[in-house]
Scaffold this active site. Structure first.
Site, PDB file in Angstrom:
ATOM      1  N   ASP A 101       6.179   1.474   7.026  1.00 38.28           N
ATOM      2  CA  ASP A 101       4.696   1.209   6.807  1.00 38.28           C
ATOM      3  C   ASP A 101       4.101   2.251   5.887  1.00 38.28           C
ATOM      4  O   ASP A 101       3.461   3.332   6.263  1.00 38.28           O
ATOM      5  CB  ASP A 101       3.822   1.316   8.212  1.00 38.28           C
ATOM      6  N   HIS A 108       0.833  -0.999  -0.004  1.00 34.61           N
ATOM      7  CA  HIS A 108       0.028   0.053  -0.077  1.00 34.61           C
ATOM      8  C   HIS A 108       0.730   1.172  -0.029  1.00 34.61           C
ATOM      9  O   HIS A 108       1.886   1.310   0.632  1.00 34.61           O
ATOM     10  CB  HIS A 108      -0.930  -0.096   1.095  1.00 34.61           C
ATOM     11  N   HIS A 132       2.942   4.488  12.366  1.00 33.84           N
ATOM     12  CA  HIS A 132       1.544   4.944  12.575  1.00 33.84           C
ATOM     13  C   HIS A 132       1.897   6.257  13.536  1.00 33.84           C
ATOM     14  O   HIS A 132       1.039   6.850  13.980  1.00 33.84           O
ATOM     15  CB  HIS A 132       0.503   4.277  13.283  1.00 33.84           C
ATOM     16  N   GLU A 182      -5.090   2.042   5.029  1.00 28.64           N
ATOM     17  CA  GLU A 182      -5.226   2.690   6.421  1.00 28.64           C
ATOM     18  C   GLU A 182      -6.606   2.860   6.898  1.00 28.64           C
ATOM     19  O   GLU A 182      -6.591   2.895   8.389  1.00 28.64           O
ATOM     20  CB  GLU A 182      -4.197   3.489   6.638  1.00 28.64           C
ATOM     21  N   ASP A 213       3.887  -5.804   2.937  1.00 23.43           N
ATOM     22  CA  ASP A 213       3.663  -4.539   3.697  1.00 23.43           C
ATOM     23  C   ASP A 213       4.456  -4.679   5.306  1.00 23.43           C
ATOM     24  O   ASP A 213       4.411  -5.517   5.986  1.00 23.43           O
ATOM     25  CB  ASP A 213       1.967  -4.817   4.279  1.00 23.43           C
TER      26      ASP A 213
END
Length: 680
Positions: free
Chosen positions: A233, A218, A373, A268, A295
């Site tokens: 990430d 992603h 994150h 996400e 990922d």
């Protein structure tokens, strides 16, 4: 990626990152459906109630998964709750319709709806795997991670920078495709109902093109409105896929099955990009025989583990195939298994749609990167390099080569190349444009231009050309050739083109009126030749002192080529066209130095040689005793058609156009300057 579940080490991370994630400035508020782990339902109800919202409507439940109807504006709140209460970074899948959410509760129904050929896994393409893996470069992976994580403040799916990142990825992937395959290998955007598109690169298969192998990761990061670098990430996964593409293209790999690389949008916020694509492929009967999800690939969470295979909501047979690839081709890589949890990454979208999917992860979940994150998800947390990701790039290459099969097509045909201008037999002068055509099935890497067999220029992009300054050669016959090198490294040389160089002489003669060397005809070069060799009574200097109207005398002391002297002055335009006001010209002054500490060269110009007023250009030092050519540039002023430069080579003293001294040498060079209107 929203995959961290059941790992207590992520408690602090999830709490912090949840509140750091800012909602979009204008959050849409239509009804949507999500599927969550059933154990999260009570927490969802409590979170919504605390915010003054009614409990969501339960649309259905099957096993450990529940389908809920919520408002889209509540998704960010639910996401924060998953982080804070359940240590889950995400933990739900987004669905546009109730029917889609209910279908996700029944994996067997999805499997019946998808067309997927059951493949027999085999490991028998070792030569191809070995060659491809040898091409992986850590620096290339690191560069893409750095660009994505440092070039965009966030890659959130509704942000302008998130859209820019997707567009950049499309362009960069396209740039890796050689020109010879541009009509075969495609790079496209897969647009969604939100701003950020997904990116898909397709390499068509040769003998089983209808069967498709998918590799994805992603491209978005977590938040809109705050900094979200997302280096691990999942810039790391995208960079790993990018390196796989680069190697495949560079080695001219041709798969038997079609291979698609995908950069998913909006992972996400409920795996939205991958779900849209996987469901589209299922409903349009695309025969996807295998999916590999990358990922997070660049954080080594445990010293004894390199790869952790996710076992839940993945395909067991394909997982075994992948670990067999590791054992066969990367025996030094240590692997284990790990549990991921519901909706932890994009492989779940493909599994839900009925396709075989696997996800090798960078570490067991309990040892995963605690910085994801947050604003601290930067490449330095992975040691500042991409060594861990190299392992995943090699694994992905083995996956492609052994599932899509095929191999490298070796180009054994040299390119075609020809000089297209000037024509053979033509007469040239001044700066002449030389052009060549070149083509090859593997693409043209470069075209080299040779004059009389010597390399003079190289061009890497069509149209292939260079500007040839013919004044640098003697008048007469000269040959031009072009040598092309194709994408496989094969060279070819064109037929010779013979031309006649005819330039006005650029060597000065002595002007008996002005008493100095002069180039009387318009040109782009004026060279004193041998007229200035020596100084006054020492050496062979003729017509001393060679200053305009004998205006400055030279010193009489010393021995030739032992003590100081000017030897030569050359003035030339930097662009090869004739002297004219405004042109940048270069002075190359050759001197013989006696003492590097005390000897200095002063250069001057005059806009009118007939009535000289000397303007200083510069003072240059000599590096050592001996013969040296010192250079400087200046711009020709408006003035007379006869302009001049003066070289003053002095022992001690200070800058002045005329300096008495026993070892000082003064010489002028006069050249013809075309009026501005004659500039060509």
């Amino acid at each position: 990626m929203n995959m961290k579940r059941l790992a207590s080490v992520l408690l602090v991370l999830c709490s912090v990152s949840a509140f750091a994630k800012a909602p979009p400035a204008e959050a849409p508020d239509g009804e949507v459906w999500i599927t969550v782990g059933s154990d999260a339902l009570d927490y969802v109800n409590l979170a919504l109630a605390a915010a003054g919202h009614a409990a969501p409507t339960v649309s259905g439940r099957s096993g450990d998964v529940t389908a809920l109807r919520v408002r889209e504006s509540q998704l960010n709140l639910i996401s924060r709750m998953m982080h804070e209460k359940l240590n889950r970074c995400g933990g739900f899948m987004h669905h546009d319709t109730e029917a889609a959410a209910l279908a996700a509760l029944d994996p067997s129904a999805a499997a019946k709806g998808a067309q997927a050929t059951a493949v027999t896994y085999s490991i028998d393409n070792a030569a191809t795997v070995t060659a491809l893996q040898a091409g992986v470069e850590e620096l290339a992976i690191r560069g893409v991670i750095t660009h994505l994580s440092e070039g965009y403040s966030t890659r959130y799916y509704t942000s302008a920078t998130g859209v820019s990142a997707a567009n950049w990825l499309r362009g960069y992937w396209a740039s890796l495709v050689p020109a010879s395959r541009a009509n075969e290998v495609t790079v496209e955007l897969f647009n969604h109902s939100w701003a950020q598109p997904s990116v898909i690169l397709t390499i068509p298969g040769t003998t089983m093109a209808e069967e498709v192998v998918v590799l994805g990761g992603h491209l978005d990061s977590t938040s809109n409105g705050s900094i979200a670098p997302g280096a691990d990430d999942d810039a790391s996964g995208i960079a790993t896929l990018t390196e796989v593409i680069r190697v495949l293209m560079r080695q001219n790999y041709r798969p038997e099955r079609t291979v698609k690389f995908m950069g998913y949008a909006a992972e996400e916020v409920g795996l939205r990009g991958s779900s849209a694509i996987a469901n589209h492929y299922a409903t349009t009967n695309v025969d996807v025989v295998g999916v590999l999800q990358l990922d997070m690939t660049n954080f080594k969470g445990r010293p004894d583990v390199d790869v952790a295979m996710v076992t839940d909501r993945t395909n067991a047979a394909q997982n075994t195939f992948i670990t067999d690839l590791l054992d066969t081709y990367q025996s030094d890589v240590q692997w284990t298994t790990t549990y991921c949890g519901y909706a932890c990454s994009d492989h779940a979208s493909w599994t839900s749609a009925g396709f075989a999917a696997s996800m090798p992860f960078e570490a067991p979940l309990s040892a995963s990167n605690r910085h994801i994150h947050t604003i601290h998800d930067t490449i330095d947390k992975s040691g500042g390099d991409a060594r861990q990701a190299v392992k995943f790039a090699k694994l992905a290459l083995a996956y492609v080569a052994e599932l899509a099969k095929g191999g490298m097509v070796v180009d054994q045909t040299p390119p075609e190349v020809a000089i297209t201008a000037p024509a053979t037999g033509s007469t040239v002068s001044g700066v002449t444009a030389v052009t060549a055509s070149a083509s090859d099935a593997s693409g043209v890497n470069r075209v080299e231009f040779l004059v009389d067999g010597a390399l003079v220029a190289t061009d890497t992009t069509a149209p292939y050309a260079f500007d040839w300054d013919t004044a640098a050669l003697s008048n007469g016959s000269h040959t031009l050739t072009a040598r092309a090198v194709d994408g496989a490294g094969l060279p070819a040389t064109s037929s010779e083109v013979t031309v006649t160089v005819s330039n006005v002489s650029s060597t000065a003669g002595f002007d008996p009126v002005l008493k100095a060397p002069r180039c009387a005809s318009p040109s782009n070069v004026c060279d004193s030749g041998t007229l200035l060799n020596g100084r006054a009574g020492i050496g062979p200097e003729l017509n001393a002192p060679n200053t305009i109207r004998n205006s400055c005398r030279d010193g009489l002391s010393g021995v030739y080529l032992v003590d100081q002297s000017n030897e030569r002055i050359v003035v030339s335009t930097t662009d090869g066209t004739h002297f004219a006001p405004g042109k940048l010209v270069r002075i190359d002054a050759t001197v013989f130095a006696y003492n590097k500490l005390n000897d200095k060269l002063d250069l001057f110009y005059s806009a009118d040689a007939n009535n000289p007023v000397w303007q200083a250009i510069t003072t240059l030092a000599v590096p050592t005793k001996g013969l040296h050519t010192l250079s400087v540039t200046y711009t020709l002023p408006e003035g007379g058609t006869a302009q001049a430069v003066r070289a003053v080579f002095r022992n001690r003293g200070s800058q002045t156009p005329c300096m008495e001294g026993n070892y000082n040498d003064h010489d002028d060079l006069i050249f013809t300057v075309s009026p501005s209107a004659m500039l060509r």
